[in-house]
Scaffold this motif. Structure first.
Motif, PDB file in Angstrom:
ATOM      1  N   ILE A  91       2.238  19.572   5.700  1.00 11.94           N
ATOM      2  CA  ILE A  91       3.109  20.316   6.543  1.00 11.94           C
ATOM      3  C   ILE A  91       3.440  21.675   5.680  1.00 11.94           C
ATOM      4  O   ILE A  91       3.509  22.814   6.447  1.00 11.94           O
ATOM      5  CB  ILE A  91       4.367  19.500   6.997  1.00 11.94           C
ATOM      6  N   MET A  92       3.748  21.543   4.458  1.00 16.37           N
ATOM      7  CA  MET A  92       3.988  22.727   3.831  1.00 16.37           C
ATOM      8  C   MET A  92       3.105  23.871   3.754  1.00 16.37           C
ATOM      9  O   MET A  92       3.334  25.261   3.669  1.00 16.37           O
ATOM     10  CB  MET A  92       4.437  22.359   2.356  1.00 16.37           C
ATOM     11  N   LYS A  93       2.005  23.630   4.170  1.00 15.62           N
ATOM     12  CA  LYS A  93       0.850  24.858   4.438  1.00 15.62           C
ATOM     13  C   LYS A  93       1.337  25.461   5.648  1.00 15.62           C
ATOM     14  O   LYS A  93       1.083  26.791   5.671  1.00 15.62           O
ATOM     15  CB  LYS A  93      -0.593  24.254   4.584  1.00 15.62           C
ATOM     16  N   PHE A  94       1.865  24.756   6.829  1.00  8.10           N
ATOM     17  CA  PHE A  94       2.271  25.741   7.878  1.00  8.10           C
ATOM     18  C   PHE A  94       3.501  26.383   7.319  1.00  8.10           C
ATOM     19  O   PHE A  94       3.718  27.477   8.088  1.00  8.10           O
ATOM     20  CB  PHE A  94       2.470  24.549   8.768  1.00  8.10           C
ATOM     21  N   VAL A  95       4.466  25.733   6.667  1.00  9.82           N
ATOM     22  CA  VAL A  95       5.808  26.300   6.329  1.00  9.82           C
ATOM     23  C   VAL A  95       5.265  27.323   5.661  1.00  9.82           C
ATOM     24  O   VAL A  95       5.957  28.856   5.855  1.00  9.82           O
ATOM     25  CB  VAL A  95       6.545  25.495   5.600  1.00  9.82           C
ATOM     26  N   ALA A  96       4.327  27.605   4.710  1.00 13.71           N
ATOM     27  CA  ALA A  96       4.113  28.802   3.918  1.00 13.71           C
ATOM     28  C   ALA A  96       3.495  29.929   4.747  1.00 13.71           C
ATOM     29  O   ALA A  96       3.984  31.068   4.460  1.00 13.71           O
ATOM     30  CB  ALA A  96       3.127  28.380   2.878  1.00 13.71           C
ATOM     31  N   PHE A  97       2.859  29.666   5.611  1.00 14.86           N
ATOM     32  CA  PHE A  97       2.234  30.589   6.598  1.00 14.86           C
ATOM     33  C   PHE A  97       3.256  31.331   7.542  1.00 14.86           C
ATOM     34  O   PHE A  97       3.568  32.330   7.717  1.00 14.86           O
ATOM     35  CB  PHE A  97       1.231  30.032   7.421  1.00 14.86           C
ATOM     36  N   TYR A  98       4.214  30.296   8.054  1.00 12.11           N
ATOM     37  CA  TYR A  98       4.979  31.042   8.945  1.00 12.11           C
ATOM     38  C   TYR A  98       6.143  31.830   8.270  1.00 12.11           C
ATOM     39  O   TYR A  98       7.047  32.448   8.695  1.00 12.11           O
ATOM     40  CB  TYR A  98       5.678  30.178  10.229  1.00 12.11           C
ATOM     41  N   CYS A  99       6.503  31.643   7.046  1.00 19.11           N
ATOM     42  CA  CYS A  99       7.563  32.383   6.270  1.00 19.11           C
ATOM     43  C   CYS A  99       7.270  33.778   6.366  1.00 19.11           C
ATOM     44  O   CYS A  99       8.209  34.422   6.223  1.00 19.11           O
ATOM     45  CB  CYS A  99       7.549  31.715   4.761  1.00 19.11           C
ATOM     46  N   ILE A 100       5.726  34.087   6.130  1.00 24.50           N
ATOM     47  CA  ILE A 100       5.533  35.513   6.131  1.00 24.50           C
ATOM     48  C   ILE A 100       6.111  36.446   7.511  1.00 24.50           C
ATOM     49  O   ILE A 100       6.461  37.156   7.233  1.00 24.50           O
ATOM     50  CB  ILE A 100       3.702  35.496   5.927  1.00 24.50           C
ATOM     51  N   PHE A 101       6.190  35.639   8.723  1.00 25.07           N
ATOM     52  CA  PHE A 101       6.539  36.120   9.933  1.00 25.07           C
ATOM     53  C   PHE A 101       8.032  35.933  10.192  1.00 25.07           C
ATOM     54  O   PHE A 101       8.730  36.758  10.533  1.00 25.07           O
ATOM     55  CB  PHE A 101       5.784  35.600  11.276  1.00 25.07           C
ATOM     56  N   ASP A 102       8.453  34.994   9.425  1.00 25.91           N
ATOM     57  CA  ASP A 102       9.959  34.690   9.424  1.00 25.91           C
ATOM     58  C   ASP A 102      10.892  35.729   8.770  1.00 25.91           C
ATOM     59  O   ASP A 102      12.120  35.861   9.310  1.00 25.91           O
ATOM     60  CB  ASP A 102      10.455  33.531   8.854  1.00 25.91           C
ATOM     61  N   ALA A 103      10.458  36.717   8.073  1.00 31.91           N
ATOM     62  CA  ALA A 103      11.224  37.720   7.345  1.00 31.91           C
ATOM     63  C   ALA A 103      11.736  38.574   8.478  1.00 31.91           C
ATOM     64  O   ALA A 103      12.597  39.043   8.561  1.00 31.91           O
ATOM     65  CB  ALA A 103      10.520  38.403   6.348  1.00 31.91           C
ATOM     66  N   ALA A 104      10.698  39.019   9.439  1.00 28.02           N
ATOM     67  CA  ALA A 104      11.269  40.057  10.583  1.00 28.02           C
ATOM     68  C   ALA A 104      12.015  39.219  11.597  1.00 28.02           C
ATOM     69  O   ALA A 104      12.501  39.841  12.101  1.00 28.02           O
ATOM     70  CB  ALA A 104       9.773  40.444  11.153  1.00 28.02           C
ATOM     71  N   ASN A 105      11.653  37.951  11.749  1.00 31.58           N
ATOM     72  CA  ASN A 105      12.588  37.144  12.778  1.00 31.58           C
ATOM     73  C   ASN A 105      13.884  37.142  12.186  1.00 31.58           C
ATOM     74  O   ASN A 105      14.884  37.370  13.300  1.00 31.58           O
ATOM     75  CB  ASN A 105      11.882  35.682  12.595  1.00 31.58           C
ATOM     76  N   VAL A 106      14.146  36.957  10.995  1.00 29.49           N
ATOM     77  CA  VAL A 106      15.485  36.879  10.450  1.00 29.49           C
ATOM     78  C   VAL A 106      16.198  38.332  10.403  1.00 29.49           C
ATOM     79  O   VAL A 106      17.317  38.362  10.882  1.00 29.49           O
ATOM     80  CB  VAL A 106      15.555  36.143   9.338  1.00 29.49           C
ATOM     81  N   MET A 107      15.483  39.190   9.747  1.00 29.45           N
ATOM     82  CA  MET A 107      16.032  40.629   9.373  1.00 29.45           C
ATOM     83  C   MET A 107      16.340  41.194  10.740  1.00 29.45           C
ATOM     84  O   MET A 107      17.688  41.722  10.749  1.00 29.45           O
ATOM     85  CB  MET A 107      15.355  41.308   8.409  1.00 29.45           C
ATOM     86  N   ILE A 108      15.541  41.356  11.614  1.00 27.25           N
ATOM     87  CA  ILE A 108      15.612  42.200  12.463  1.00 27.25           C
ATOM     88  C   ILE A 108      16.446  41.531  13.535  1.00 27.25           C
ATOM     89  O   ILE A 108      17.272  42.200  14.421  1.00 27.25           O
ATOM     90  CB  ILE A 108      14.035  42.379  13.514  1.00 27.25           C
TER      91      ILE A 108
END
Length: 449
Positions: free
Chosen positions: A354-371
């Motif tokens: 599962i942590m492989k998926f978490v690692a991958f979506y963290c890259i996109f979550d930066a824009a999700n959170v910040m914007i």
């Protein structure tokens, strides 16, 4: 690109990171202690903990949006307007806390319908019921922490967060495991420890507000219903957006839980570990939101694109570092929370995938959170709420189809990763269109006061 806004961002960010992480850090502490108690309790912490944050997220987002009003007032030099804005959050918190106390137990009974194993369901009901009943404390604390952050005093928030986390850690260890002569209460002890720590934080925030004259200011304390309705018209969509996101992830865990206790425990732990990346990113987003509020309050809208882009770069660097950690060291990270029960090895093995998926979506979550934080601070909360309602409904419908047709842990987590990516792209498009420039957080009569 110049990075002229980054020093102010980082100065605000450290306290905001600790403040935004407080609830999740308390739940991480609870999960670590509960791993020494039972695997059923660890599994129950995932859905019930997310459900607590779901309901409190709406209340916290609504009352805490007072901090955005305070930041706008601070940007134009209106000290009393800042106190008046804080009172809007206080009144919202009082109403929300009373409602939560009444609804805590009836809502907790819904865990019996989730299809989880009986022991897990009972633990879920207990943890949720106690934490939900004590919702006034974190919600009121959130409103007052927003006031402190909005006026540029986040260091006080840091001190209060440290104290509350210490109280939670000590009480959780004593009440869950029966140490130091305290009763062995299991998961109910973890919930009591969390509520007690949140109460301590609220008292300290209230004392700070009182010293600044917030409670004695009769003008700021007076409830103006027109102003309060305007506040709620912007704040409630923010609360709905937060609770909507948490609802989507809570239902995701409920569906995963239908696959079995191991899958549920592993997914719950993965969310706890993801909090190591997400909540610091959220703190960065909240710090960027304060800068946006100050700029808009001072009439400097042209500074906001630079604030957003520079903040996004900082957040992306953080998320890339955490994604690397999650991808390269999933086993030791999962082992911290998996405990020593007979199923711990299977939980670690499942969680490592599962942590492989978490690692991958963290890259996109930066824009999700910040914007998302930048748009919210600019006042674009109604659009955020409407759009997230649509996108999360699509996600949950697809999740239901996957569960009905081809129930698979990997398929469900792949769908969740696609959902994170899609929302990040949508937020970026909205910000670039610039519609937020037409929205006013403060009413014109307030601006002229």
């Amino acid at each position: 690109m110049t990075f002229n806004h980054v020093p102010r961002l980082l100065k605000l960010a450290a306290p905001m990171i600790l403040s935004s992480s407080a609830i999740m850090l308390m739940q991480i502490i609870d999960a670590i202690v509960l791993s020494r108690y039972s695997s059923e309790a660890v599994a129950a912490m995932g859905p019930s903990g997310l459900a607590v944050i779901l309901f409190q997220g709406f209340m916290f987002g609504t009352a805490g949006y007072a901090g955005t009003f305070v930041a706008h007032c601070h940007g134009r030099g209106d000290t009393q307007g800042g106190r008046r804005s804080a009172w809007l959050g206080i009144y919202a918190a009082l109403a929300a806390g009373g409602t939560a106390l009444v609804l805590a137990w009836p809502i907790a009974l819904l865990f019996l319908l989730a299809g989880h194993e009986p022991g897990v369901a009972r633990n879920e009901m207990t943890y949720f019921g106690i934490c939900m009943a004590g919702s006034l404390f974190p919600v009121m604390g959130g409103a007052l922490a927003g006031w402190l952050s909005g006026i540029g005093r986040p260091a006080v928030v840091t001190g209060v967060a440290f104290i509350s986390l210490t109280v939670n850690a000590l009480l959780a260890w004593g009440l869950v495991l029966g140490e130091w002569g305290l009763p062995r209460m299991g998961i109910s002890g973890a919930a009591v420890a969390t509520v007690a720590a949140q109460m301590v934080a609220m008292i300290l925030y209230a004392a700070t507000f009182a010293r600044a004259g917030g409670f004695s200011d009769a003008v700021a304390r007076r409830l103006d219903w027109v102003e309060f309705r305007h506040f709620l018209s912007l704040a409630m969509p923010m609360g709905l957006r937060i609770s909507g996101e948490l609802a989507a992830w809570t239902l995701f865990l409920v569906v995963v839980g239908r696959l079995g206790t191991v899958q549920l425990a592993a997914s719950s732990i993965a969310f706890r570990i993801n909090g190591m990346a997400f909540f610091p990113a959220l703190g960065l987003g909240q710090a960027a939101g304060i800068l946006v509020g100050h700029a808009r309050g001072a009439g400097n809208d042209d500074e906001i694109p630079a604030i957003a882009s520079q903040s996004l770069v900082v957040c992306e660097i953080w998320m890339l570092a955490m994604a690397t950690l999650f991808a390269t060291a999933p086993v030791p990270l999962m082992s911290v929370f998996a405990g020593y029960g007979p199923e711990s090895i299977r939980i670690v093995e499942t969680g490592s995938l599962i942590m492989k998926f978490v690692a991958f979506y963290c890259i996109f979550d930066a824009a999700n959170v910040m914007i998302g934080c930048v748009l919210a601070s600019a006042g674009d909360t109604r659009w955020l709420a409407r759009t997230f309602l649509v996108s999360s409904s699509i996600f949950l419908a697809l999740l239901w189809l996957v569960d009905m047709i081809i129930p698979s842990l990997m398929a469900e987590w792949a769908l969740a990763t696609m959902f994170v990516f899609a929302t990040a792209v949508i937020w970026l498009f909205r910000f670039r269109r610039g519609r937020w420039r037409t929205i006013r957080v403060l009413r014109r009569t307030e601006m002229a006061a």
